[in-house]
Design an enzyme around this catalytic site. Sequence first.
Site, PDB file in Angstrom:
ATOM      1  N   THR A   9      11.381 -15.061  -9.903  1.00 34.71           N
ATOM      2  CA  THR A   9      12.467 -15.908  -9.403  1.00 34.71           C
ATOM      3  C   THR A   9      12.317 -16.161  -7.922  1.00 34.71           C
ATOM      4  OG1 THR A   9      14.878 -16.213  -9.366  1.00 34.71           O
ATOM      5  CG2 THR A   9      14.089 -14.030  -8.802  1.00 34.71           C
ATOM      6  N   LYS A  14      19.891 -13.895  -7.851  1.00 35.25           N
ATOM      7  CA  LYS A  14      19.404 -13.235  -9.077  1.00 35.25           C
ATOM      8  C   LYS A  14      18.677 -11.952  -8.709  1.00 35.25           C
ATOM      9  CE  LYS A  14      18.251 -17.238 -12.014  1.00 35.25           C
ATOM     10  NZ  LYS A  14      17.118 -17.905 -12.682  1.00 35.25           N
ATOM     11  N   ASP A  71      16.168 -17.381 -17.101  1.00 30.18           N
ATOM     12  CA  ASP A  71      16.646 -18.751 -17.078  1.00 30.18           C
ATOM     13  C   ASP A  71      18.104 -18.704 -17.477  1.00 30.18           C
ATOM     14  OD1 ASP A  71      15.578 -21.367 -16.339  1.00 30.18           O
ATOM     15  OD2 ASP A  71      16.421 -21.979 -18.265  1.00 30.18           O
ATOM     16  N   GLY A 154      25.653 -19.453  -6.490  1.00 29.38           N
ATOM     17  CA  GLY A 154      25.747 -20.580  -7.420  1.00 29.38           C
ATOM     18  C   GLY A 154      27.184 -20.975  -7.736  1.00 29.38           C
ATOM     19  N   LYS A 176      31.207  -7.816 -10.882  1.00 27.44           N
ATOM     20  CA  LYS A 176      30.487  -8.909 -11.567  1.00 27.44           C
ATOM     21  C   LYS A 176      29.447  -8.312 -12.523  1.00 27.44           C
ATOM     22  CE  LYS A 176      27.554 -12.938 -11.227  1.00 27.44           C
ATOM     23  NZ  LYS A 176      26.646 -13.791 -10.471  1.00 27.44           N
TER      24      LYS A 176
HETATM   25  P1  ITT Z   1      14.534 -19.410 -10.482  1.00 27.02           P
HETATM   26  O1  ITT Z   1      14.149 -20.461 -11.496  1.00 27.02           O
HETATM   27  O2  ITT Z   1      13.588 -19.315  -9.337  1.00 27.02           O
HETATM   28  O3  ITT Z   1      14.831 -18.092 -11.118  1.00 27.02           O
HETATM   29  P2  ITT Z   1      16.966 -20.973 -10.284  1.00 27.02           P
HETATM   30  O4  ITT Z   1      18.229 -20.771  -9.514  1.00 27.02           O
HETATM   31  O5  ITT Z   1      16.334 -22.332 -10.238  1.00 27.02           O
HETATM   32  O6  ITT Z   1      15.930 -19.854  -9.786  1.00 27.02           O
HETATM   33  P3  ITT Z   1      17.544 -21.348 -13.087  1.00 27.02           P
HETATM   34  O7  ITT Z   1      16.628 -22.489 -13.267  1.00 27.02           O
HETATM   35  O8  ITT Z   1      17.633 -20.316 -14.161  1.00 27.02           O
HETATM   36  O9  ITT Z   1      17.191 -20.528 -11.768  1.00 27.02           O
HETATM   37  O10 ITT Z   1      18.989 -21.930 -12.799  1.00 27.02           O
HETATM   38  C1  ITT Z   1      20.079 -21.082 -12.876  1.00 27.02           C
HETATM   39  C2  ITT Z   1      21.249 -21.742 -12.178  1.00 27.02           C
HETATM   40  O11 ITT Z   1      22.451 -21.474 -12.960  1.00 27.02           O
HETATM   41  C3  ITT Z   1      21.494 -21.102 -10.831  1.00 27.02           C
HETATM   42  O12 ITT Z   1      20.734 -21.728  -9.804  1.00 27.02           O
HETATM   43  C4  ITT Z   1      23.002 -21.303 -10.693  1.00 27.02           C
HETATM   44  O13 ITT Z   1      23.268 -22.619 -10.313  1.00 27.02           O
HETATM   45  C5  ITT Z   1      23.503 -21.099 -12.119  1.00 27.02           C
HETATM   46  N1  ITT Z   1      23.777 -19.682 -12.367  1.00 27.02           N
HETATM   47  C6  ITT Z   1      23.081 -18.843 -13.194  1.00 27.02           C
HETATM   48  N2  ITT Z   1      23.578 -17.607 -13.144  1.00 27.02           N
HETATM   49  C7  ITT Z   1      24.611 -17.635 -12.277  1.00 27.02           C
HETATM   50  C8  ITT Z   1      25.506 -16.668 -11.795  1.00 27.02           C
HETATM   51  O14 ITT Z   1      25.411 -15.392 -12.154  1.00 27.02           O
HETATM   52  N3  ITT Z   1      26.431 -17.056 -10.922  1.00 27.02           N
HETATM   53  C9  ITT Z   1      26.531 -18.329 -10.522  1.00 27.02           C
HETATM   54  N4  ITT Z   1      25.707 -19.309 -10.906  1.00 27.02           N
HETATM   55  C10 ITT Z   1      24.742 -18.967 -11.786  1.00 27.02           C
END
Ligand code: ITT
Length: 200
Positions: A9, A14, A71, A154, A176
């Site tokens: 990631t 995360k 993801d 996020g 959380k």
């Molecule tokens: P990586 O692919 O590098 O891991 P990313 O942020 O692009 O990072 P994703 O493609 O899985 O990862 O997108 C997940 C998105 O969903 C994240 O950027 C947030 O916008 C949202 N998200 C996921 N989990 C969350 C959480 O625990 N709290 C708030 N938003 C979350």
Amino acid sequence: MNIEICLATNNKGKLREYREILAPMGFLIYSPSDIGIESDPEETAETYRENAYIKALALSKKVPYPVIADDSGLEVNALGGFPGLFSSRFADSCGGYPAAYEELNRRLEGKEDRSAQFRCCICYLENSAAKPLYFEGICPGYLLEKAHGSNGFGYDPIFHSTEANADFGTVDEETKNAFSHRSKAIAKLKIFLAINGSSK
Ligand code: ITT
């Protein structure tokens, strides 16, 4: 004993959550940047699983550790699960999270159903030739009309978790992690690793 795992990631929120949950159990979690590697493959798939596998495989080819990828996304039920897989890209397209919160609320105007859930899919790859294993978790709740608090990352500031009975933007990490989609998926991964171990 320390078990070394690389987390595919580039999302610092995360990474923090994986470390908080897994470090007390003796896991050393490296991000690609910790070990001087770049990995940011295009997430071209149509499911969380496939996207998680794309990320895990890309990193697994570059590191000598087992890899996990996450993801995840926010699914708003009245919007047919949107932004879902596109959660990160949607925030980018809005120009950032505060604008994305407003845009989601604009799309929800006049709708009674504000229910939503976070979903997380972890892909675990022992090595780049191994069979991928998947662990999933869901965190149910609803979308707040206005951001509340600034904890987490996020979409946390506009999410109310029904199980925690709290707005995620206002809770500490421990709270959380007691209820989140990610912690539920990690709990399943932990059981797998406890039973099967890791070759590293
Ligand atoms: P990586 O692919 O590098 O891991 P990313 O942020 O692009 O990072 P994703 O493609 O899985 O990862 O997108 C997940 C998105 O969903 C994240 O950027 C947030 O916008 C949202 N998200 C996921 N989990 C969350 C959480 O625990 N709290 C708030 N938003 C979350």
